[in-house]
Design a protein around this motif. Structure first.
Motif, PDB file in Angstrom:
ATOM      1  N   GLU A   1      24.838  24.627  14.303  1.00 41.42           N
ATOM      2  CA  GLU A   1      24.359  24.274  13.164  1.00 41.42           C
ATOM      3  C   GLU A   1      23.111  24.645  12.719  1.00 41.42           C
ATOM      4  OE1 GLU A   1      26.313  19.838  12.597  1.00 41.42           O
ATOM      5  OE2 GLU A   1      24.573  19.975  13.860  1.00 41.42           O
TER       6      GLU A   1
ATOM      7  N   GLU B   1      23.605  28.330  11.441  1.00 40.20           N
ATOM      8  CA  GLU B   1      24.277  28.338  10.087  1.00 40.20           C
ATOM      9  C   GLU B   1      23.306  27.918   8.914  1.00 40.20           C
ATOM     10  OE1 GLU B   1      27.803  28.686   7.800  1.00 40.20           O
ATOM     11  OE2 GLU B   1      27.328  29.114   9.920  1.00 40.20           O
ATOM     12  N   VAL B   2      22.512  27.211   8.990  1.00 39.20           N
ATOM     13  CA  VAL B   2      21.462  26.798   8.144  1.00 39.20           C
ATOM     14  C   VAL B   2      20.489  28.229   7.956  1.00 39.20           C
ATOM     15  CG1 VAL B   2      19.486  25.560   7.457  1.00 39.20           C
ATOM     16  CG2 VAL B   2      21.617  24.545   8.378  1.00 39.20           C
TER      17      VAL B   2
ATOM     18  N   ARG C   1      21.113  31.218   8.703  1.00 40.98           N
ATOM     19  CA  ARG C   1      21.944  32.149   8.193  1.00 40.98           C
ATOM     20  C   ARG C   1      21.829  31.968   6.566  1.00 40.98           C
ATOM     21  NH1 ARG C   1      27.640  33.871   8.996  1.00 40.98           N
ATOM     22  NH2 ARG C   1      27.948  31.907   9.928  1.00 40.98           N
ATOM     23  N   TRP C   2      22.228  31.022   6.052  1.00 33.52           N
ATOM     24  CA  TRP C   2      21.945  30.774   4.655  1.00 33.52           C
ATOM     25  C   TRP C   2      20.565  30.936   4.003  1.00 33.52           C
ATOM     26  CZ3 TRP C   2      25.715  31.835   1.671  1.00 33.52           C
ATOM     27  CH2 TRP C   2      27.170  31.718   1.995  1.00 33.52           C
TER      28      TRP C   2
ATOM     29  N   LYS D   1      34.785  24.232   1.154  1.00 33.33           N
ATOM     30  CA  LYS D   1      33.572  23.244   1.625  1.00 33.33           C
ATOM     31  C   LYS D   1      32.886  23.032   0.251  1.00 33.33           C
ATOM     32  CE  LYS D   1      31.739  26.723   3.918  1.00 33.33           C
ATOM     33  NZ  LYS D   1      30.933  27.455   4.640  1.00 33.33           N
TER      34      LYS D   1
ATOM     35  N   CYS E   1      26.977  24.947   4.121  1.00 32.52           N
ATOM     36  CA  CYS E   1      27.172  24.740   5.550  1.00 32.52           C
ATOM     37  C   CYS E   1      28.211  23.573   5.818  1.00 32.52           C
ATOM     38  CB  CYS E   1      25.769  24.328   6.220  1.00 32.52           C
ATOM     39  SG  CYS E   1      24.630  25.713   6.204  1.00 32.52           S
TER      40      CYS E   1
ATOM     41  N   THR F   1      22.747  20.354   3.304  1.00 34.45           N
ATOM     42  CA  THR F   1      21.682  20.994   4.163  1.00 34.45           C
ATOM     43  C   THR F   1      20.500  21.341   3.436  1.00 34.45           C
ATOM     44  OG1 THR F   1      22.232  23.113   4.707  1.00 34.45           O
ATOM     45  CG2 THR F   1      23.312  21.503   6.020  1.00 34.45           C
TER      46      THR F   1
END
Length: 209
Positions: free
Chosen positions: A88, A91-92, A94-95, A151, A155, A159
Motif C-alpha cells: 500500500e 502504491e502511494v 508511486r503516485w 477505482k 490507490c 490517500t
C-alpha cells in the motif's frame, strides 16, 4: 504547525487541503514568490532550495510538499491516508512520485505560460512551450484515465496521493487543458474538488489571485 506558502502554488495547496481534511491546524504564513520573498536569507535558512512550501513544527523544519503530506497524515494518525504496509505504501509512493515527475510538470508548462506570466507581468506565452505542455498533458491524462479503471481514487481508497494530484489537476480548466476526453479522470477530479477540504483550499487560492 506553521506553513510558509504561496496560495497560488499547487504544491502549497495540497498541503493545506490535507491539513483541512484531517483537522490539523496550520498557521499560514504567506510568502510572495513574485517578489522573491522565498529567497531571502531568512527563508533560505529554512529551505536552501528557495522554494515553497516550508513546514515548521516546533524545531522541526520540513521542505518538499510530498513529505509534508505523509508527515501531516501520520501526525493525525491517519494510516488510511498514508498507509504503512509495504504494498500500500509503495502504491502511494508511486503516485506521489509520478505527480512530481510527470503529471504536474506537464500542467505547469501550460499554466506558467498562460496564467503565471500574466499575473507576474512576464510577457506573452511561448506557444512552443504551450504546445509541448499540451502534448505531455495528453500523455499523463491518459495514464491517469487508464490507471483509474473502476477505482474511485488512484490507490483504490482515498490517500494522500489524491491530494498530491488534485491541485495541479484543478488548474487545467483555467489554462485551457481539457479533461473531457478522459471521463474517469474527470469524474475523479470532480470527486476531489467536491470535498470540503479541497473546496476551502481552492477558494482561498482564488481569493489570493
Amino acid at each position: 504547525m506553521k506553513l510558509y506558502q504561496f496560495p497560488l502554488s499547487p504544491n502549497c495547496q495540497k498541503v493545506v487541503a490535507l491539513a483541512h481534511e484531517v483537522g490539523v491546524p496550520l498557521e499560514l504564513a504567506p510568502i510572495d514568490l513574485f517578489k522573491g520573498e522565498a529567497r531571502t536569507p531568512a527563508m533560505l535558512a529554512k529551505n536552501p532550495n528557495g522554494k515553497l512550501p516550508i513546514l515548521e513544527d516546533g524545531d522541526f523544519v520540513l521542505w518538499e510538499s510530498t513529505a509534508m503530506l505523509a508527515y501531516i497524515a501520520a501526525m493525525a494518525g491517519r494510516a488510511d491516508l498514508a498507509p504503512t504496509t509495504p504494498r500500500e505504501r509503495a502504491e502511494v509512493d508511486r503516485w506521489t512520485s509520478w505527480q512530481g515527475a510527470h503529471f504536474s510538470p506537464a500542467i505547469r508548462k501550460v499554466a506558467f505560460e498562460r496564467i503565471v506570466k500574466k499575473l507576474a507581468g512576464l510577457g506573452a506565452p511561448d506557444e512552443a512551450i504551450v504546445k509541448a505542455g499540451i502534448e505531455e498533458f495528453a500523455t499523463v491524462a491518459n495514464v491517469l484515465e487508464q490507471s483509474l479503471g473502476s477505482k474511485e481514487y488512484v490507490c483504490g481508497r482515498l490517500t494522500i496521493a489524491d491530494f498530491a494530484l488534485t491541485p495541479s489537476a484543478a488548474l487545467t480548466a483555467n489554462c485551457g487543458l481539457d479533461f473531457a476526453p478522459y471521463p474517469k479522470a474527470k469524474a475523479w477530479l470532480g470527486r476531489m474538488v467536491a470535498r470540503d477540504s479541497m473546496k476551502k483550499t481552492l477558494a482561498a487560492a482564488r481569493g489570493a489571485a
